[in-house]
Design a protein around this motif. Structure first.
Motif, PDB file in Angstrom:
ATOM      1  N   THR A   1     -11.144  12.172   1.335  1.00  0.00           N
ATOM      2  CA  THR A   1      -9.821  12.465   1.879  1.00  0.00           C
ATOM      3  C   THR A   1      -8.823  11.405   1.443  1.00  0.00           C
ATOM      4  OG1 THR A   1     -10.515  11.382   3.909  1.00  0.00           O
ATOM      5  CG2 THR A   1     -10.542  13.770   3.901  1.00  0.00           C
ATOM      6  N   GLY A   2      -9.302  10.158   1.259  1.00  0.00           N
ATOM      7  CA  GLY A   2      -8.412   9.105   0.802  1.00  0.00           C
ATOM      8  C   GLY A   2      -7.902   9.382  -0.601  1.00  0.00           C
ATOM      9  N   VAL A   3      -8.815   9.822  -1.479  1.00  0.00           N
ATOM     10  CA  VAL A   3      -8.400  10.164  -2.845  1.00  0.00           C
ATOM     11  C   VAL A   3      -7.392  11.300  -2.804  1.00  0.00           C
ATOM     12  CG1 VAL A   3      -9.206  11.113  -5.015  1.00  0.00           C
ATOM     13  CG2 VAL A   3     -10.536   9.355  -3.888  1.00  0.00           C
ATOM     14  N   ALA A   4      -7.703  12.311  -2.002  1.00  0.00           N
ATOM     15  CA  ALA A   4      -6.801  13.452  -1.881  1.00  0.00           C
ATOM     16  C   ALA A   4      -5.438  13.004  -1.358  1.00  0.00           C
ATOM     17  CB  ALA A   4      -7.407  14.493  -0.954  1.00  0.00           C
ATOM     18  N   ALA A   5      -5.463  12.076  -0.377  1.00  0.00           N
ATOM     19  CA  ALA A   5      -4.209  11.604   0.216  1.00  0.00           C
ATOM     20  C   ALA A   5      -3.373  10.862  -0.812  1.00  0.00           C
ATOM     21  CB  ALA A   5      -4.515  10.698   1.411  1.00  0.00           C
ATOM     22  N   ARG A   6      -4.034  10.038  -1.630  1.00  0.00           N
ATOM     23  CA  ARG A   6      -3.276   9.261  -2.618  1.00  0.00           C
ATOM     24  C   ARG A   6      -2.672  10.165  -3.685  1.00  0.00           C
ATOM     25  NH1 ARG A   6      -6.712   5.246  -1.616  1.00  0.00           N
ATOM     26  NH2 ARG A   6      -8.294   5.895  -3.116  1.00  0.00           N
TER      27      ARG A   6
ATOM     28  N   ALA B   1      -0.694  11.881   3.089  1.00  0.00           N
ATOM     29  CA  ALA B   1      -1.675  10.999   3.724  1.00  0.00           C
ATOM     30  C   ALA B   1      -1.997  11.433   5.146  1.00  0.00           C
ATOM     31  CB  ALA B   1      -1.167   9.569   3.708  1.00  0.00           C
ATOM     32  N   PHE B   2      -0.957  11.781   5.913  1.00  0.00           N
ATOM     33  CA  PHE B   2      -1.197  12.074   7.318  1.00  0.00           C
ATOM     34  C   PHE B   2      -2.123  13.274   7.467  1.00  0.00           C
ATOM     35  CE2 PHE B   2      -0.325  13.797  11.493  1.00  0.00           C
ATOM     36  CZ  PHE B   2      -0.401  12.656  12.256  1.00  0.00           C
ATOM     37  N   PHE B   3      -1.808  14.331   6.694  1.00  0.00           N
ATOM     38  CA  PHE B   3      -2.601  15.550   6.782  1.00  0.00           C
ATOM     39  C   PHE B   3      -4.064  15.284   6.467  1.00  0.00           C
ATOM     40  CE2 PHE B   3      -4.494  19.131   4.493  1.00  0.00           C
ATOM     41  CZ  PHE B   3      -4.495  20.060   5.503  1.00  0.00           C
ATOM     42  N   PHE B   4      -4.323  14.545   5.377  1.00  0.00           N
ATOM     43  CA  PHE B   4      -5.710  14.380   4.950  1.00  0.00           C
ATOM     44  C   PHE B   4      -6.487  13.443   5.868  1.00  0.00           C
ATOM     45  CE2 PHE B   4      -4.409  16.240   0.883  1.00  0.00           C
ATOM     46  CZ  PHE B   4      -5.403  17.190   0.801  1.00  0.00           C
ATOM     47  N   TYR B   5      -5.847  12.347   6.323  1.00  0.00           N
ATOM     48  CA  TYR B   5      -6.585  11.476   7.231  1.00  0.00           C
ATOM     49  C   TYR B   5      -6.793  12.135   8.586  1.00  0.00           C
ATOM     50  CZ  TYR B   5      -6.431   7.764   3.861  1.00  0.00           C
ATOM     51  OH  TYR B   5      -6.617   7.027   2.739  1.00  0.00           O
TER      52      TYR B   5
ATOM     53  N   LEU C   1      -5.356   6.676   9.303  1.00  0.00           N
ATOM     54  CA  LEU C   1      -4.406   7.673   9.804  1.00  0.00           C
ATOM     55  C   LEU C   1      -3.131   6.984  10.250  1.00  0.00           C
ATOM     56  CD1 LEU C   1      -3.976  10.644  10.526  1.00  0.00           C
ATOM     57  CD2 LEU C   1      -4.847  10.138  12.775  1.00  0.00           C
ATOM     58  N   ILE C   2      -3.264   5.836  10.910  1.00  0.00           N
ATOM     59  CA  ILE C   2      -2.077   5.166  11.431  1.00  0.00           C
ATOM     60  C   ILE C   2      -1.321   4.442  10.320  1.00  0.00           C
ATOM     61  CG2 ILE C   2      -1.339   3.231  12.873  1.00  0.00           C
ATOM     62  CD1 ILE C   2      -3.485   4.189  14.879  1.00  0.00           C
ATOM     63  N   TYR C   3      -2.064   3.730   9.452  1.00  0.00           N
ATOM     64  CA  TYR C   3      -1.370   2.907   8.449  1.00  0.00           C
ATOM     65  C   TYR C   3      -0.828   3.760   7.305  1.00  0.00           C
ATOM     66  CZ  TYR C   3      -0.521  -0.889   5.178  1.00  0.00           C
ATOM     67  OH  TYR C   3       0.058  -1.754   4.310  1.00  0.00           O
ATOM     68  N   TYR C   4      -1.702   4.541   6.672  1.00  0.00           N
ATOM     69  CA  TYR C   4      -1.242   5.355   5.548  1.00  0.00           C
ATOM     70  C   TYR C   4      -0.589   6.648   6.017  1.00  0.00           C
ATOM     71  CZ  TYR C   4      -4.084   2.217   2.739  1.00  0.00           C
ATOM     72  OH  TYR C   4      -4.620   1.112   2.153  1.00  0.00           O
ATOM     73  N   GLY C   5      -1.204   7.260   7.054  1.00  0.00           N
ATOM     74  CA  GLY C   5      -0.722   8.563   7.513  1.00  0.00           C
ATOM     75  C   GLY C   5       0.664   8.472   8.110  1.00  0.00           C
ATOM     76  N   LEU C   6       0.847   7.593   9.100  1.00  0.00           N
ATOM     77  CA  LEU C   6       2.173   7.452   9.705  1.00  0.00           C
ATOM     78  C   LEU C   6       3.128   6.785   8.734  1.00  0.00           C
ATOM     79  CD1 LEU C   6       1.381   6.495  13.395  1.00  0.00           C
ATOM     80  CD2 LEU C   6       2.026   8.698  12.457  1.00  0.00           C
ATOM     81  N   GLY C   7       2.560   5.976   7.818  1.00  0.00           N
ATOM     82  CA  GLY C   7       3.411   5.320   6.828  1.00  0.00           C
ATOM     83  C   GLY C   7       4.109   6.306   5.907  1.00  0.00           C
ATOM     84  N   SER C   8       3.552   7.531   5.812  1.00  0.00           N
ATOM     85  CA  SER C   8       4.184   8.498   4.914  1.00  0.00           C
ATOM     86  C   SER C   8       5.391   9.172   5.560  1.00  0.00           C
ATOM     87  CB  SER C   8       3.154   9.548   4.476  1.00  0.00           C
ATOM     88  OG  SER C   8       2.672  10.231   5.597  1.00  0.00           O
ATOM     89  N   PHE C   9       5.615   8.880   6.861  1.00  0.00           N
ATOM     90  CA  PHE C   9       6.818   9.416   7.515  1.00  0.00           C
ATOM     91  C   PHE C   9       7.918   8.360   7.564  1.00  0.00           C
ATOM     92  CE2 PHE C   9       3.427  11.980   9.561  1.00  0.00           C
ATOM     93  CZ  PHE C   9       3.818  13.197   9.064  1.00  0.00           C
ATOM     94  N   ARG C  10       8.117   7.705   6.445  1.00  0.00           N
ATOM     95  CA  ARG C  10       9.024   6.567   6.454  1.00  0.00           C
ATOM     96  C   ARG C  10      10.453   6.920   6.900  1.00  0.00           C
ATOM     97  NH1 ARG C  10      10.218   2.146   1.703  1.00  0.00           N
ATOM     98  NH2 ARG C  10      11.835   1.090   2.867  1.00  0.00           N
ATOM     99  N   PRO C  11      11.064   7.980   6.323  1.00  0.00           N
ATOM    100  CA  PRO C  11      12.456   8.267   6.731  1.00  0.00           C
ATOM    101  C   PRO C  11      12.588   8.514   8.230  1.00  0.00           C
ATOM    102  CG  PRO C  11      11.798   9.607   4.852  1.00  0.00           C
ATOM    103  CD  PRO C  11      10.587   8.893   5.306  1.00  0.00           C
ATOM    104  N   GLN C  12      11.643   9.295   8.767  1.00  0.00           N
ATOM    105  CA  GLN C  12      11.710   9.594  10.202  1.00  0.00           C
ATOM    106  C   GLN C  12      11.565   8.310  11.025  1.00  0.00           C
ATOM    107  OE1 GLN C  12      10.055  11.274   7.917  1.00  0.00           O
ATOM    108  NE2 GLN C  12       9.620  13.399   8.490  1.00  0.00           N
ATOM    109  N   LEU C  13      10.604   7.465  10.614  1.00  0.00           N
ATOM    110  CA  LEU C  13      10.366   6.234  11.360  1.00  0.00           C
ATOM    111  C   LEU C  13      11.564   5.308  11.262  1.00  0.00           C
ATOM    112  CD1 LEU C  13       6.641   5.495  10.516  1.00  0.00           C
ATOM    113  CD2 LEU C  13       7.573   6.025  12.742  1.00  0.00           C
TER     114      LEU C  13
END
Lengths: 260, 276
Positions: free
Chosen positions: A214-219, A224-228, B120-132
């Motif tokens: 999922t990390g590879v897919a996210a990158r 990222a949020f969806f895959f993690y 999920l928190i670091y990369y996942g939430l990090g991808s919502f930069r404009p909203q954050l």
């Protein structure tokens, strides 16, 4: 025969088979199966995670059983040796144990081979390294669970075995072990769930498990949020399935007890 | 009818059963020798590979990493304890909805790996930069340290809530009834009667949870926080020296063992009145 088996597995594949969730709900999006989506890669990651956990379990249980036997023996030296093992591996972070095993085994094999006159680079399999590290950690925890289960079995049981003229091994196998399993099962259930979560660490040494895939897919996809989130969801589902299955085993183990 | 006419003459004590070598003893000695060999190999490796330049360069970094780990774990344990109170109460409440929400929180955080939560928190939430950025929270989710702290706190709150709930429910109903009979209000009864007894029960699980957090906090190294594990990985990537991992192992083992002994001491001290 094998072709028939693989066809069966392909049909029953819960992700990318004819009745798989990614086939049905993935569409042509991010988690579709095939070249356009990440469905099949993630399905592979799930398989790796499950097989790693399943491969670790018997090894860890066996070592843990031996350690528990050593820890409850009357021999002081044996108890000391077992104590050192559990103290070390329960005190180290799982991640550090993994690195120590992964790099340490590589160095050890390399130096042994160099001793025999072979100077090549050795790279050990990440799956095996992960399995060894997780088995070591699992065994040191399971030995504690099994030890307390051993202590819950009264001495009279061993004496009854002696009185019946059974050998020590037979007493262990026929009298003590069945009771041991029943007593230790709740603790071992917990340890299995912990093991399932701990398999995520092997993604760090490059094994293609759920987190890695999922990390590879996210990158690549920048989602990222969806895959993690998907990764967390998959672990959650695995935990649910295993607690459901373990419930069955627990009921099976308790079948001799009177239901009230 | 039998009559004893003479006493049995005194006899010497039975000879001590002398077992020269049992299998257990052989195995025990063998394993101990193996441990000793391993320890000697490690010590010789450290002595042989001793390099003052490396020590000077990475020693302070290790101490820094140690401090990062300790502060991360300390802060997240305290914040988690604060957060766990409402969760534990929601879990014990009669309100079905509240109960379900708390149960779902605990279940989700306890059955997914910390690593996945952290990503999920670091990369996942990090991808919502404009909203954050528009909410003004970007400074928080930009820093790996804060994200590590956040995920560790959420994780430990779930575990601590369960510990607290179990401990509170282990206090017998008679204690509540006794307090009610004395006319003590519910709030005072909770703080003065229930909680002190519950915390003694919870002491051991709390100690285990802190140890698990010390071990678990190593994962923040993967999202570029330079804690003890992070510094170790940094030093290893620079020197390819296996010793770096051994030093980390020594630090972690010392921390965990010290905490374990401290906890044993505290428990003995606090349960003095229960010893008969």
């Amino acid at each position: 025969m094998s072709g028939w088996l693989s066809a069966l597995f392909n049909t029953l594949d819960p992700f990318c088979g004819p009745a798989g969730i990614f086939t049905w709900f993935g569409g042509t999006g991010l988690v579709s199966c095939g070249d356009s989506g990440w469905g099949d890669e993630i399905a592979f990651g799930v398989k790796v995670t499950i097989s790693l956990a399943l491969a670790t379990l018997p090894v860890g249980l066996l070592i843990g059983f031996l350690i528990a036997l050593a820890a409850q023996s009357q021999e002081k030296l044996l108890r000391l040796a077992a104590g050192i093992y559990t103290t070390i591996f329960r005190g180290l972070p799982e991640l550090l144990t993994l690195f120590i095993v992964y790099y340490g085994a590589q160095m050890l094999i390399q130096s042994v081979l160099a001793f025999f006159g072979y100077d090549g680079r050795v790279e050990i399999n990440a799956f095996v390294a992960g399995m060894v590290a997780l088995a070591v950690v699992f065994s040191s925890y399971s030995s504690e669970v099994l030890l307390s289960a051993f202590r819950a079995i009264p001495r009279g049981q061993y004496e009854a075995g002696d009185a019946l003229g059974l050998r020590r091994g037979k007493t262990m196998l026929l009298i003590v072990l069945p009771q041991l399993i029943r007593i230790a099962l709740p603790g071992l259930t917990n340890l299995w769930l912990i093991l399932l979560k701990d398999t995520s660490y092997v993604s760090v040494i490059g094994l293609a498990d759920i987190v890695r895939q999922t990390g590879v897919a996210a990158r690549v996809s920048k989602e990222a949020f969806f895959f993690y989130f998907l990764a967390c969801l998959l672990y959650l589902i695995l935990a649910m399935i295993s607690s459901y299955g373990l419930g069955f085993i627990e009921r099976w183990a308790k079948r001799s007890e009177v239901s009230r | 009818m039998s009559v004893t006419n003479e006493m049995i003459p005194p006899r010497p004590a039975p000879a001590v059963l002398h077992r020269p070598l049992t299998t257990a003893k052989v195995v025990g000695i063998g394993v101990l020798i193996l441990w000793a060999l391993l320890a000697m190999a490690l010590v010789s490796m450290v002595i042989e590979g001793w390099d003052p330049a490396k020590f000077e360069r990475y020693g302070p970094r290790y101490l820094n990493g140690l401090w990062t780990t300790i502060s991360l774990v300390g802060i997240s344990i305290v914040l988690g304890a604060v957060l766990s109170l409402p969760i534990a109460f929601a879990r014990m409440s009669k309100n079905r909805a509240l109960n379900a929400v708390a149960y779902a929180y605990v279940y989700v955080f306890r059955s997914t790996p910390l690593l996945a939560q952290l990503f999920l928190i670091y990369y996942g939430l990090g991808s919502f930069r404009p909203q954050l950025e528009s909410v003004g929270l970007w400074w928080f989710f930009r820093e790996a340290w804060y994200c590590g702290l956040f995920s560790l706190t959420l994780n430990t709150a779930a575990y601590q809530a369960e510990i607290l709930r179990g401990a509170i429910q282990s206090v017998p109903v008679g204690q509540h009834e006794g307090a009610a009979a004395l006319g003590i209000s519910k709030r005072v009864a909770f703080w003065k009667i229930i909680l002190p007894q519950a915390l003694i029960v919870a002491l051991r699980p709390y100690g285990n949870e802190i140890i698990l957090m010390i071990k678990g906090s190593a994962v923040v190294a993967i999202v570029t926080v330079y804690d003890l594990m992070g510094e170790t990985r940094y030093a290893f990537s620079r020197t390819f020296d296996y010793q770096t991992y051994l030093w980390a192992a020594i630090f972690y083992l010392t921390m965990v063992e010290a905490l374990r002994h401290l906890w044993n001491f505290i428990e003995r001290r606090l349960t003095r009145h229960l010893v008969r």
